[in-house]
Motif scaffolding. Structure first.
Motif: not given
Length: 272
Positions: A117, A123, A126
């Motif tokens: 994270d 980003r 996941r």
């Protein structure tokens, strides 16, 4: 005198017994003592602090295992300490599991979440983050077993996924570290990565107008078209245009105003 001797003997005995215990046993006893106390007991907070301090070497050891992966060791130690505190607060001796067996996966999980994270420059989902970790581990394992760098089909077969997924994971891994725009890319260092990026092209704002301008110009007569061409494409003054066409500068001004009014009306009618 007898009372003082008795008191001294009772205080020395526990310290002697404690010195015979190993550090792990002493730390475990702190947790057992804390668990035996009610939640609001005044001594519970002090025991909690002592237990955390006693198990700090375990947290530091686990943090050092993940050093050298691009993250400062101090940040990893702090993250491991967060995991240790969570383990101390949630540990239940009645479940029959020793604290180390409970704390180690808790601390490692906290460190892995930190990498997942907090360390990505961009980003990504996941799924891609976990796929990158799996590919990294598979690459290390296969390099050792094969004696060479594994190929994409090797990694795909090892992980039981398709080659397209491996390529997707490798592409997503590029988002882990960002490259500075000041990075030199030429041999002499005169050209930086930022120099290769395109800037804003203001001509795009005029593209639609230029497309509509063609049919609008076709509605003008030949002399009006020539005057507009000399004025806006040839950058001539009205006096220079008058000399070329053989009319007065005043006449050029009137024709130019008339031609521009026709263009505006034509463009306005096309946008309605």
């Amino acid at each position: 005198m007898t009372v003082m001797e008795t008191s001294t003997s009772t205080t020395v005995a526990p310290s002697t017994a404690a010195s015979a215990e190993s550090p792990v046993d002493s730390a475990a006893e702190l947790l057992n003592a804390m668990a035996a106390m009610p939640a609001g007991h005044p001594s519970r907070a002090a025991l909690r602090d002592q237990a955390i301090e006693a198990w700090q070497p375990l947290a530091r050891h686990l943090a050092n295992r993940y050093s050298g992966r691009g993250e400062p060791t101090d940040d990893l130690v702090q993250t491991a300490m967060v995991g240790l505190i969570k383990a101390v607060d949630k540990f239940d001796p009645e479940r029959g599991v020793d604290f180390a067996g409970y704390a180690i996966p808790t601390i490692i999980g906290e460190i892995k979440r930190h990498f997942r994270d907090r360390t990505w420059s961009v980003r990504v989902p996941r799924r891609l983050q976990e796929l990158r970790l799996a590919i990294t581990e598979a690459n290390s394992t296969l390099t050792h077993s094969l004696g060479r760098s594994p190929t994409v089909p090797d990694i795909a077969a090892h992980l039981g996924i398709s080659e397209e997924e491996v390529l997707e994971g490798l592409e997503g891994a590029r988002a882990y570290n960002a490259t500075s725009l000041s990075t030199p890319i030429s041999a002499d260092g005169s050209t930086e990565l930022g120099d290769t990026l395109g800037g804003e092209d203001h001509e795009f704002e005029l593209a639609e107008t230029r497309v509509a301008l063609g049919p609008a110009l076709a509605t003008l007569d030949e002399r009006e078209q020539r005057i507009l061409t000399l004025r806006f494409y040839g950058n001539l003054t009205q006096s220079q245009i008058a000399d070329q066409i053989g009319i007065s500068q005043m006449h050029v001004s009137r024709l130019l105003t008339k031609a521009l009014a026709k263009l505006r009306n034509q463009l306005a009618s096309e946008t309605i």
